[in-house]
Scaffold this active site. Structure first.
Site: not given
Length: 488
Positions: A152, A235, A263
């Site tokens: 990343k 979630e 969600r």
């Protein structure tokens, strides 16, 4: 592939390792083998050991074993080259290779259980390795899964060194990565307030679905590691887990980015609101943000206001967050606290939170227009009032504070006045809707809403620019109110 099973084109799905453990991803993997177009599917698993912050969970640990033990692929490539000219040994190697995958590459067993043929892991930042692999596997019938390892922030030194910090920023110095200085934000105020509250009450726990840093829980996790839970990108599980902790006597503080709470709405209603469990849902990044349509937090109030047994409050500034959190904890009932990214303190009238009670920020004459606002938009409303004062247009400013229950009593008191609402939310389902509902059964003045349209999708862009282009700045709102006031 399922939509057009007769096509010969390959279908490529790219999924991050952070989302690989998400329920929707696992449901899709489970479904693929039963679809007619499965043979054309290639899934690329981009594995950088990150979502917003570091990954958690058993699947992440399994993938990390591949990163930690690259010797399998080195041995495999070398031995395959050695036996390439010996057909019998080559066939034996092929069978041993398939058996060895399960020992050296445990993810292969998982994905092959779902019917996928596993390839990898390869260096996804090395195009000399990645491109030939993609050209090779596109000739093979699937479903296939290519596991690529990436870093990343690759290519940007400061982002690679601190990937969590640079996951989502409003801007920085391109050469040094230095971030602009800012005052205490809503998130920082929440972080401080939660740590103080947790020191006083050992029953307080914190839960987040892969938003540890962004939601301000890093310090809490360091101070109370046994009381902080990162569920990963899951979630609804985070909400259901919070419900379980509440039943067990804990006080769960469950943090979300506004857009991702969508969600978990089933869990908010089914697991928390129906049982009236004392779960505090803290919603960060409400309102528009720079990250575009998928991240603008401007729809949830329309969902949340329809749920029974749920209190929804909005602190106007970071200075109110500590009191809002204390109020929510002591209510012993389901509560949602909403605030935007960033934020700043400003001069306004702050009173103790009382359920369903608004606060008058500026008193106008009895027949003056009334400007309603909530959350950080109270600052906008006071700026609008200041501009109107310079034009000798009197007005009353009210901080609604609670979207549910809404202060119907105060709304009724000003029923015959003209009303203007300002909210960093879609005008459908938010503050404007709450005011209209409160006055629907009695005669009342006109209600003009300033908020985001539900008829168009807001683009990427700095919030200030989006506001300007959609007539949501204090200056443009004041101009419209002044024009309308001439005809009242």
């Amino acid at each position: 592939a399922a939509a057009n099973p007769d096509s010969e084109k390959k279908v490529i799905a790219v999924v991050g390792d952070g989302a690989a453990g998400c329920g929707v991803t696992l449901e899709a993997l489970n479904h693929v083998s039963s679809t007619a177009g499965a043979s054309r599917l290639i899934v690329i698993l981009n594995d950088n050991r990150m979502s917003i912050s570091g990954n958690v969970g058993r699947l992440s640990q399994m993938l990390n074993r591949v990163i930690a033990a690259p010797s399998y692929n080195v041995f495999r490539r070398g031995f395959k080259k050695f036996v390439g000219a010996m057909p019998r040994i080559k066939n034996l190697f092929s069978r041993l290779n398939e058996a060895g995958k399960g020992i050296f590459l445990p993810p292969s067993l998982l994905f092959e259980t779902f019917g996928f043929r596993y390839f990898g892991a390869i260096d996804g930042n090395d195009l000399n390795q990645l491109l030939p692999t993609l050209r090779r596997i596109k000739k093979i019938n699937g479903p296939l899964l290519l596991h690529v390892i990436t870093k990343k922030g690759y290519g940007c030194d400061f982002a690679q060194q601190n990937p969590v910090r640079y996951h989502g920023i409003s801007g920085c110095d391109k050469k040094t990565g230095k971030l602009p200085e800012s005052g205490t934000s809503f998130t920082e105020a929440f972080s401080d307030s939660l740590c103080i509250a947790a020191e006083k009450n050992p029953q307080i726990t914190a839960i987040t679905p892969a938003m540890l840093s962004g939601s301000g829980l890093t310090r809490f996790a360091e101070k109370f590691p046994q009381r902080c839970f990162d569920t990963g990108i899951a979630e609804e599980h985070a909400i259901s887990f919070a419900a379980g902790l509440a039943i067990g006597g804990k006080i769960p503080i469950c943090t979300f980015y506004d857009t991702f709470l969508q969600r978990a709405l089933d869990g908010v209603y089914h697991d928390i609101a129906l049982a009236k469990l004392p779960v505090v849902i803290v919603v960060d990044r409400s309102g528009i943000v720079a990250d575009g349509p998928t991240h603008h937090g401007i729809y949830n109030c329309g969902f949340l206001r329809a749920i029974p047994n749920l209190t929804i409050l909005l602190p106007a500034a970071p200075s109110e967050v500590a009191e809002a959190l204390e109020y929510a904890i002591n209510l012993h009932a389901p509560v949602v606290i909403r605030y935007p990214r960033g934020g700043k303190n400003f001069d306004f009238t702050s009173e103790p939170f009382r359920t369903g009670k608004a606060v008058i920020q500026k008193h106008g004459s009895p027949n003056a227009p009334v400007i309603w606002a909530c959350g950080a938009e109270v600052d906008t409303a006071l700026k609008v009032a200041g501009i109107l004062d310079e034009q000798n247009i009197d007005c009353t400013v009210i901080n609604a504070r609670f979207l549910k229950p809404f202060d119907k009593c105060l709304a009724t008191k000003f029923a015959e006045n003209s009303h203007f609402t300002i909210e960093d939310h879609c005008v459908s389902g938010g503050l404007s809707s709450a005011l209209n509902e409160a006055l629907s059964e009695i005669p009342h003045g006109t209600i003009t809403a300033f908020g985001w349209s539900s008829e168009k999708v807001l683009p990427h862009g700095e919030p200030e620019l989006i506001r300007d282009r959609n007539n949501m700045t204090a200056e443009k709102i004041a101009e419209k109110i002044a024009l309308k006031s001439k005809f009242l």
